[in-house]
Design a protein around this motif. Structure first.
Motif, PDB file in Angstrom:
ATOM      1  N   GLU A 111     -17.368 -21.529  -5.610  1.00  0.00           N
ATOM      2  CA  GLU A 111     -18.083 -20.029  -5.420  1.00  0.00           C
ATOM      3  C   GLU A 111     -16.703 -19.344  -4.763  1.00  0.00           C
ATOM      4  OE1 GLU A 111     -19.378 -22.976  -4.640  1.00  0.00           O
ATOM      5  OE2 GLU A 111     -21.144 -23.155  -5.991  1.00  0.00           O
ATOM      6  N   GLY A 447     -22.268 -24.372  -1.159  1.00  0.00           N
ATOM      7  CA  GLY A 447     -21.343 -24.267  -2.380  1.00  0.00           C
ATOM      8  C   GLY A 447     -21.259 -25.617  -3.232  1.00  0.00           C
ATOM      9  N   GLU A 493     -24.526 -18.143  -2.679  1.00  0.00           N
ATOM     10  CA  GLU A 493     -23.654 -19.034  -3.335  1.00  0.00           C
ATOM     11  C   GLU A 493     -24.243 -19.418  -4.530  1.00  0.00           C
ATOM     12  OE1 GLU A 493     -24.383 -19.677  -0.154  1.00  0.00           O
ATOM     13  OE2 GLU A 493     -22.342 -19.716   1.155  1.00  0.00           O
ATOM     14  N   PHE A 497     -22.635 -19.096  -8.433  1.00  0.00           N
ATOM     15  CA  PHE A 497     -22.599 -20.318  -9.442  1.00  0.00           C
ATOM     16  C   PHE A 497     -23.313 -19.756 -10.702  1.00  0.00           C
ATOM     17  CE2 PHE A 497     -23.868 -24.372 -11.324  1.00  0.00           C
ATOM     18  CZ  PHE A 497     -22.716 -25.034 -10.879  1.00  0.00           C
TER      19      PHE A 497
END
Ligand SMILES: Nc1nc2c(c(=O)[nH]1)N[C@H]1C(S)=C(S)[C@@H](COP(=O)(O)OP(=O)(O)OC[C@H]3O[C@@H](n4cnc5c(=O)[nH]c(N)nc54)[C@H](O)[C@@H]3O)O[C@H]1N2
Ligand SMILES: Nc1nc2c(c(=O)[nH]1)N[C@H]1C(S)=C(S)[C@@H](COP(=O)(O)OP(=O)(O)OC[C@H]3O[C@@H](n4cnc5c(=O)[nH]c(N)nc54)[C@H](O)[C@@H]3O)O[C@H]1N2
Ligand code: SF4
Ligand SMILES: [Mo]
Length: 703
Positions: A111, A447, A493, A497
């Motif tokens: 990320e 992440g 995060e 993604f």
């Protein structure tokens, strides 16, 4: 008392072992292995076990720092971001976007890395984005992309348990991918054949059926000789070649005479080469595993392609227990490459040069993106020397210690108008920055990391960052906002993604929930392979047929001579990692090694009058350092080796910046040096002291 256990992934090497963080009252008190992790099965190496020290608040940067006349002053985030943005604007207006760039971090999350390349491309409007893969596996990405159509490990770590032969070439996995190294040892003990090709006698070499102790940099000559023997004896896999490869005739013709004088060129006995060729080609399933002894050469890309030739000619690819397996180094170097933190590709290796790709990202990001090719990390340093490059944002890298030719790096960074460094601790690079930003560590953010076998795994926030430290994607977003862009305004995060997965086919069927459910997903994970792919190229290569490519052996750039009579190579030690900024915070790891060691063969040491642990000076054409000698028969006569973890005695004072023309990979594994004992009673001086005394400059090299 408030306590919790949080599952995450080790922040050091690319094996990606599962760790469990034990937190009490917002303090990380210990780290233990995840018992049921699918790769590490309850094991960790000494570094993984010591993770708590690496991220401990002690010695961390807690607040933004701004350079003033006396050093640094503590400032608010608002002030730091405002100063950075003012500089970025000024440089952009005066010199254009090509004068700006970002170096991202293979230690940070996917990320963070996606955010970094988006800041460069969508906000700064430059393709000047790169990271340490440049000086690590960039020849793998370029070489395997050409021959196989995908520049990643073809197989999985689990295959080690099911293979008949492992060929480890230019890698030292018991030290550097230790949990995998242990699995290789167990494979050998259960009866698999082990071939090690390395100029040093590594731990695996001592255990191997064959140790091909080749001369530094003679990889292509050796691999060509293996291929010549295989083809001459009809040990090649005709069916596989006919069905799945192209270019066999040209390759076979190019190998005429490849074995002539091979013993003199490589230092490996003719019979040993033939026996290794026989074993590799005759094995039912054989895996190649390679590392920096292949890539860190001016011939790095060709070295990788030579290994690809070897696997293809023997049909040792596309099945369990086979393949060409680059041991990607950093915890998330695979991910940083996948996220497009390279000057020539967007996420998922989509080429910047293709108009359709630029249009896709322009649409996806709702902004114009630049077409001009970007600079590599070392290219940015070179352009800084010439005054063409002026503003650099670096996070999670310490190039002053880890890039080749340290004096050159310092000089180039000194010429920048703006150097921003976001770090956990005051590294040597942070010390010369204009603005230092406090970054959150892996234990303090969410992440994903992508390990060496393409497995995307979740890391989890277990505690708050110390002081005002922030996750990298957050301060990158604040810079974007300061420049008037909302491009990096994500809620969390997961949102990053999800945006990335929409634009990146190989990640397109992944989500956080699915990664959790499967305990990691290996890419490609898309409509065709919704639960991921453990083994690449089973039926076809992304380029259709794989390409066999004739390759000519080439010499190292700087051979030994009368002035610099020894060759230097650089290696890693189990107990330390990269620039040492995290592992050297652990008293356990720090206890294991002195700060700097030169491995030297007893015969060379005797000729120089150097005894065990004696202080020595080592010089090359580029610099000078002092350290202590460690006499060892694990390096052959004529070769000395320095680990690169020690800022006091940094091997990159000495290394050669000559580069692979295809990827700009510097020749970190070979240069010529002279060693001399220091006068009796004189302890080694650290590099700061030597610099203060004016002794490290290249002009002193001939003293
Ligand atoms: N403990 C520890 N583990 C690490 C790291 C760390 O710093 N410390 N770093 C991580 C990173 S970023 C990476 S990239 C990996 C790297 O992991 P490796 O690739 O294993 O790294 P090195 O030890 O640098 O080099 C490997 C071997 O190449 C050999 N070699 C040198 N020249 C030649 C040659 O011409 N031919 C052949 N065949 N071999 C040669 C060296 O003797 C050495 O044994 O490790 C990762 N893991
Ligand atoms: N002579 C010689 N030189 C070499 C090599 C060699 O074999 N020989 N190997 C090369 C290779 S393969 C590599 S990969 C490079 C590695 O070079 P670097 O990437 O410069 O080395 P690392 O020690 O991994 O540095 C990473 C830094 O990231 C910081 N960090 C960790 N996590 C985070 C995070 O989440 N956010 C931020 N902002 N920072 C974080 C750590 O504190 C650390 O200081 O070195 C290269 N240099
Ligand atoms: S082998 Fe690598 S991932 Fe596993 S514990 Fe050691 S450093 Fe961490
Ligand atoms: Mo690396």
């Amino acid at each position: 008392m408030n306590s919790s256990h949080v599952s995450s992934i080790c922040p050091y090497c690319g094996v990606g072992c599962g760790i469990e963080l034990a937190v009490q009252n917002d303090r990380l008190i210990s780290v233990a292995p995840q018992r049921s992790h699918p790769l590490s099965h309850g094991q960790l190496c000494a570094k993984g076990w010591s993770t708590a020290y690496g991220v401990d608040p002690a010695g961390r940067i807690h607040q933004p720092l701004l350079r003033n006349n006396d050093g640094f002053e503590t400032v608010s985030w608002d002030r730091a971001i405002a100063e950075i943005c003012a500089w970025l604007r000024r440089i952009g207006d005066e010199h254009g976007a090509a004068a700006l760039g970002v170096i991202s971090s293979a230690r940070a999350t996917n990320e963070d890395n996606y955010a970094a390349q988006k800041l460069a491309r969508a906000v700064l409007k430059t393709n000047n984005i790169d990271h340490c893969a440049r000086i690590c596996h960039s020849p793998t990405v370029a070489g395997l992309q050409q021959t196989l159509g995908s520049g990643a490990m073809t197989n999985s770590i689990a295959d080690v348990a099911h293979t008949d032969l492992i060929l480890v070439i230019g890698a030292d996995p018991t030290e550097n991918h230790s949990v995998l190294g242990g699995q290789i040892m167990r494979a050998k003990l259960r009866g698999a054949t082990l071939i090690v090709v390395d100029p040093r006698r590594t731990r695996l070499a001592k255990l191997a059926d064959f140790h091909l102790q080749l001369k530094l940099g003679s990889n292509i000559a050796l691999i060509n000789a293996l291929l010549a023997d295989i083809i001459a004896n009809n040990w090649h896999n005709r069916e596989f070649i006919a069905q799945r490869c192209e270019g066999f005739e040209a390759l076979a013709a190019s190998l005429d005479g490849a074995c002539e004088g091979i013993e003199a060129v490589t230092g490996v006995a003719r019979d040993t080469i033939r026996a290794a060729a026989r074993a590799y080609s005759g094995a039912d399933r054989a895996m190649i595993m390679y590392g920096m002894g292949i890539t860190q050469y001016v011939s790095g890309t060709h070295n990788v392609m030579a290994l690809s030739n070897l696997a293809l000619v023997c049909g040792q690819i596309g099945r369990e227990g086979t393949g060409v397996n680059p041991l990607r180094g950093q915890n998330n170097v695979q991910g940083a490459c996948d996220m497009g933190c390279l000057p020539n590709v967007y996420p998922g290796y989509q080429a910047v040069a293709e108009t359709a790709v630029r249009e896709k990202f322009s649409r996806g990001w709702r902004t114009e993106v630049p077409a001009a090719p970007g600079l590599t990390s070392l290219g940015m340093a070179k352009a800084a020397m010439q005054g063409d490059f002026r503003g650099l944002i670096i996070f999670g890298e310490d190039p002053v210690v880890t890039d080749p030719d340290q004096n050159h790096v310092r000089e180039a960074f000194g010429k920048l108008d703006l150097l921003v460094v976001a770090e956990l601790t005051m590294t040597e690079t942070a010390k010369i920055a204009d603005v230092v930003l406090p970054a959150a560590s892996c234990a303090e953010k969410d992440g994903t990391f992508t390990n060496c076998e393409r497995r995307v795994q979740r890391i989890r926030r277990a505690l708050p960052p110390p002081g005002e430290a922030k996750a990298d994607w957050r301060w990158l977003g604040e810079i974007a906002r300061g420049l008037g862009s909302d491009q990096l305004d994500w809620a969390n995060e997961e949102a990053i993604f999800d945006e990335m997965a929409v634009l990146t086919d190989s990640y397109s069927a992944m989500s956080y929930a699915k990664i959790d459910q499967h305990r990691g997903l290996q890419w490609p994970c898309n409509g065709e392979a919704p639960t991921g792919t453990a083994i690449l190229h089973r039926k076809r290569f992304p380029i259709g047929r794989a390409r066999l490519v004739p390759l000519t052996p080439s010499a190292i750039d700087e051979p030994a001579d009368a002035d610099y009579p020894l060759l230097l190579t650089t290696n890693r030690l189990h107990f330390h990692y990269g620039c040492g900024s995290m592992t050297r915070k652990s008293p356990l790891l720090e206890r294991e090694t002195p700060p700097g060691i030169l491995f030297i063969h007893p015969r060379d040491a005797a000729a120089l009058g150097v005894h065990q642990h004696a202080p020595v000076g080592v010089r090359s054409r580029r610099g000078y350092l002092e350290t202590r000698a460690m006499l060892s028969e694990d390096v052959p006569p004529g070769l000395v080796s320095l680990p690169y973890h020690f800022r006091e005695a940094p091997s990159n004072q000495l290394t050669n910046n000559a580069q692979d023309p295809l990827t700009k990979m510097p020749e970190l594994k070979a240069c010529a040096v002279a060693v001399r004992p220091l006068p009796a009673g004189q302890a080694p001086r650290d590099i700061d002291r030597l610099r203060g005394e004016g002794l490290v400059e290249a002009s002193h090299a001939n003293l």
